[in-house]
Scaffold this motif. Structure first.
Motif, mmCIF file in Angstrom:
data_model
loop_
_atom_site.group_PDB
_atom_site.id
_atom_site.type_symbol
_atom_site.label_atom_id
_atom_site.label_comp_id
_atom_site.label_asym_id
_atom_site.label_seq_id
_atom_site.Cartn_x
_atom_site.Cartn_y
_atom_site.Cartn_z
ATOM 1 N N GLN A 1 9.260 4.089 -21.352
ATOM 2 C CA GLN A 1 9.792 5.475 -21.346
ATOM 3 C C GLN A 1 9.960 6.189 -22.735
ATOM 4 N N PRO A 2 9.809 7.407 -22.976
ATOM 5 C CA PRO A 2 10.074 7.985 -24.478
ATOM 6 C C PRO A 2 11.350 7.413 -24.710
ATOM 7 N N GLY A 3 11.418 7.044 -25.970
ATOM 8 C CA GLY A 3 12.489 6.527 -26.922
ATOM 9 C C GLY A 3 12.587 5.142 -26.655
ATOM 10 N N GLU A 4 12.022 4.379 -25.731
ATOM 11 C CA GLU A 4 12.084 2.998 -25.587
ATOM 12 C C GLU A 4 11.220 2.255 -26.820
ATOM 13 N N SER A 5 11.792 1.883 -27.951
ATOM 14 C CA SER A 5 10.884 1.756 -29.100
ATOM 15 C C SER A 5 10.910 0.199 -29.464
ATOM 16 N N SER A 6 11.306 -0.638 -28.458
ATOM 17 C CA SER A 6 11.264 -2.213 -28.634
ATOM 18 C C SER A 6 10.911 -2.715 -27.034
ATOM 19 N N VAL A 7 10.401 -3.945 -27.110
ATOM 20 C CA VAL A 7 10.357 -4.835 -25.917
ATOM 21 C C VAL A 7 10.279 -6.253 -26.357
ATOM 22 N N ILE A 8 10.821 -7.143 -25.310
ATOM 23 C CA ILE A 8 10.994 -8.330 -25.599
ATOM 24 C C ILE A 8 9.931 -9.248 -24.388
ATOM 25 N N PHE A 9 9.160 -9.995 -25.090
ATOM 26 C CA PHE A 9 8.287 -10.975 -24.244
ATOM 27 C C PHE A 9 8.742 -12.168 -23.997
ATOM 28 N N TYR A 10 8.837 -12.792 -23.187
ATOM 29 C CA TYR A 10 9.468 -14.407 -22.671
ATOM 30 C C TYR A 10 8.326 -15.026 -22.088
ATOM 31 N N LEU A 11 8.170 -16.071 -23.134
ATOM 32 C CA LEU A 11 7.231 -17.096 -22.879
ATOM 33 C C LEU A 11 7.377 -18.186 -21.827
ATOM 34 N N ARG A 12 6.459 -18.731 -21.265
ATOM 35 C CA ARG A 12 6.905 -19.832 -20.101
ATOM 36 C C ARG A 12 7.186 -21.171 -21.063
ATOM 37 N N SER A 13 6.382 -21.110 -22.143
ATOM 38 C CA SER A 13 6.380 -22.465 -23.163
ATOM 39 C C SER A 13 7.858 -22.631 -23.718
ATOM 40 N N GLY A 14 8.313 -24.005 -23.737
ATOM 41 C CA GLY A 14 9.410 -24.001 -24.657
ATOM 42 C C GLY A 14 9.256 -24.167 -26.063
ATOM 43 N N ILE A 15 9.403 -23.247 -26.987
ATOM 44 C CA ILE A 15 9.162 -23.186 -28.213
ATOM 45 C C ILE A 15 10.311 -23.485 -29.170
ATOM 46 N N PHE A 16 10.271 -24.311 -30.154
ATOM 47 C CA PHE A 16 11.474 -24.278 -31.286
ATOM 48 C C PHE A 16 11.051 -24.114 -32.515
#
Length: 571
Positions: free
Chosen positions: A253-268
């Protein structure tokens, strides 16, 4: 990914025809030059604890603990299915592993030392069929600096091996001269690409924090089972991916300026993942490593538009995951608003411009009006000077008749002069009169002067000129006619002749006053009447934009012709 594993398992059946085309290699890099912190070492414990040695497989991490492909996709398939005959031929002691890196996988044999190396031998197979390294004894060993778990030092080192995607390498270890395997390990090079587990918008911050507190496991990422249900309340079923349960296209929606994508792989390690962001098909963020050492990719500072997020493992840059999402524009960012705003802006600028032009026009109009008023006053002043000049000349004529004792002619002249004065005084407040009135005034004047001097005159008008509908400046020709009498025919008596003509030429009127006198004297050119006429023509030309007047004097010897060209007068 199932397709890749199926291909990996089908390869043994194609081995006889295509194995020569499958690339494989053996590493010549010394064991001591490897960063073993980046490798996962695994082995299958022997059934008999007294059986020595074991076969350890070292697979590169590359910043990833685990891949989503490993969940629910075992290497071994049903042995009853002939498609998986390669797997079914593996012994129970064979490790069945995946690698997602194109680099080498290393094999180490704890329990084999220089003192007992001759008792064991190993071989390397491609896809369980093609012998790449025949049975041979172990000839390389680790030094004192290398330590693996609690195994005794100076371990046997078989080297590193790799092949192409979709193929497998099998290493088998046995006692020398025996058909009984001590250990074996099969590694398949599987293509993969990142897969999304969950998406968190700014409104899902509490869900993210709750997941991190309760269930986040970097080795095996997962989300609470009920968390995916939120998408069903936000999107229609046909807008959700049936495999992941996530929206096929996320809408922010307007004003939502960020988003987080969570991946299946265990990344370190952040370098294990790379991403690129496109906005409206233009690169917004070029390929770069992830911002954090975890399985979260956060894109921020988003503005409205259509986005495509591309994600890949740095170990497999040719396999890319794409996800589309959109940030809705605010009402003031919509195309309709911009169109209306643009229209209003143009209208406002146009209004300002028109107002400016109006003010400028009003200023010019006021200036022109002031100029016209000034010209009118000057014309009026000249006009008021013409009347005394005319009266003075007429009275001089009457005086001349009285001095010659021509009382009858003087009385007739005086009577005619009274009628002429009424005509001139009636038009004294006008700048223009009809050509018919002007001709009548000239005719009356010449009749008066004819009584005194006895000359003859004619007035001719072109039939193409409507004298009653054509306006001319009042008394413009009068001073010229007076000069023709005074300086042209006054001394010639009956021999004198004056001709006044009005001719049409296209849209112009050419008025001429000619006499048969002795030519145009210099004192006449500098005379007061002609000067007033010239000044009046100059002022009239300044007040008229579409027509003008032009005066010329022709000395015919004998006689003089004065012409006034009324330019564009009959349009």
């Amino acid at each position: 990914m199932v397709k890749n594993i199926v291909l990996c398992l089908l390869l043994p059946f194609w081995a006889m025809q295509g194995v020569a085309q499958i690339k494989w290699s053996k590493s010549t890099t010394p064991l001591t030059n490897k960063d073993w912190q980046n490798y996962s070492t695994t082995y299958q414990p022997p059934e008999d604890e007294n059986t020595k040695p074991v076969l350890v497989t070292a697979i590169p991490y590359n910043g990833i603990y685990s891949h989503e492909d490993e969940y629910g996709l075992p290497f071994s398939m049903s042995p009853g299915n002939s498609l998986f005959g390669f797997v079914s031929r593996l012994s129970a002691k064979t490790q069945q592993l995946f690698t997602y890196d194109s680099s080498n996988v290393y094999f180490i044999t704890p329990g084999i030392h220089p003192s007992n190396a001759a008792l064991y031998e190993y071989r390397v197979l491609l896809n369980g069929e093609k012998v790449m390294v025949p049975w041979t004894t172990v000839k390389q060993f680790t030094d004192d600096k290398f330590q693996l778990n609690n195994f005794k030092k100076h371990l046997g080192f078989l080297g590193g091996f790799k092949t192409t995607w979709g193929n497998a390498i099998v290493v088998e270890l046995r006692k020398t001269g025996s058909d009984l395997l001590v250990a074996s390990s099969a590694v398949c090079w599987v293509e993969t690409k990142p897969r999304l587990l969950q998406i968190y918008t700014p409104g899902d911050l509490e869900d993210l924090l709750s997941m991190l507190k309760t269930s986040y496991n970097p080795y095996s990422p997962e989300v609470p089972s009920g968390e995916l249900l939120k998408w069903k309340t936000r999107y229609a079923s046909n807008q959700l991916d049936p495999e992941t349960g996530l929206p096929k296209k996320l809408v922010l929606q307007p004003g939502e300026s960020s988003v987080i994508f969570y991946l299946r792989s265990g990344i370190f390690k952040r370098n294990a993942i790379e991403y690129q962001l496109l906005k409206n098909n233009k690169v917004e963020v070029n390929w770069q490593p992830n911002d954090n050492d975890n399985s979260f990719i956060r894109v921020k500072q988003l503005t409205y538009g259509d986005y495509q997020l591309f994600i890949r493992y740095s170990a497999q840059r040719h396999n890319v995951t794409q996800y589309s999402f959109e940030v809705k524009p605010a009402w003031y960012q919509t195309g309709l608003f911009k169109l209306v705003a643009g229209f209003l802006l143009v209208a406002f600028i146009a209004a300002i411009y028109l107002l400016y032009r109006l003010i400028q026009q009003q200023r010019r109009t006021r200036a022109e009006e002031a100029k016209k008023q000034q010209l009118a006053l000057e014309l009026k002043a000249i006009h008021t000077q013409l009347n005394p000049h005319f009266i003075f000349n007429s009275l001089s004529s009457i005086q001349g008749l009285i001095n010659t004792n021509d009382i009858k002619a003087a009385n007739q002249y005086l009577s005619e002069f009274g009628s002429l004065m009424r005509n001139t005084l009636t038009g004294a407040d006008k700048n223009f009169t009809t050509l018919a009135n002007d001709i009548s005034t000239i005719d009356n004047y010449l009749k008066l002067e004819q009584l005194r001097f006895g000359f003859t005159y004619t007035i001719c008008t072109d039939p193409g000129i409507d004298v009653r509908e054509t306006d001319v400046p009042f008394l413009l020709l009068q001073p010229i006619v007076e000069n023709a009498v005074k300086h042209g025919v006054a001394g010639m008596q009956e021999r004198g002749a004056i001709t006044v003509t009005f001719k049409r030429h296209d849209n112009n009127i050419i008025a001429s006053v000619g006499d048969n006198g002795n030519g145009f004297p210099d004192k006449a050119a500098a005379g007061y009447g002609l000067k007033l006429t010239r000044d009046r023509i100059t002022l009239l030309n300044q007040t008229m934009s579409d027509r003008s007047l032009h005066l010329t004097i022709e000395d015919n010897m004998p006689g003089t012709v004065v012409k006034i060209n009324f330019i564009n007068w009959l349009i």
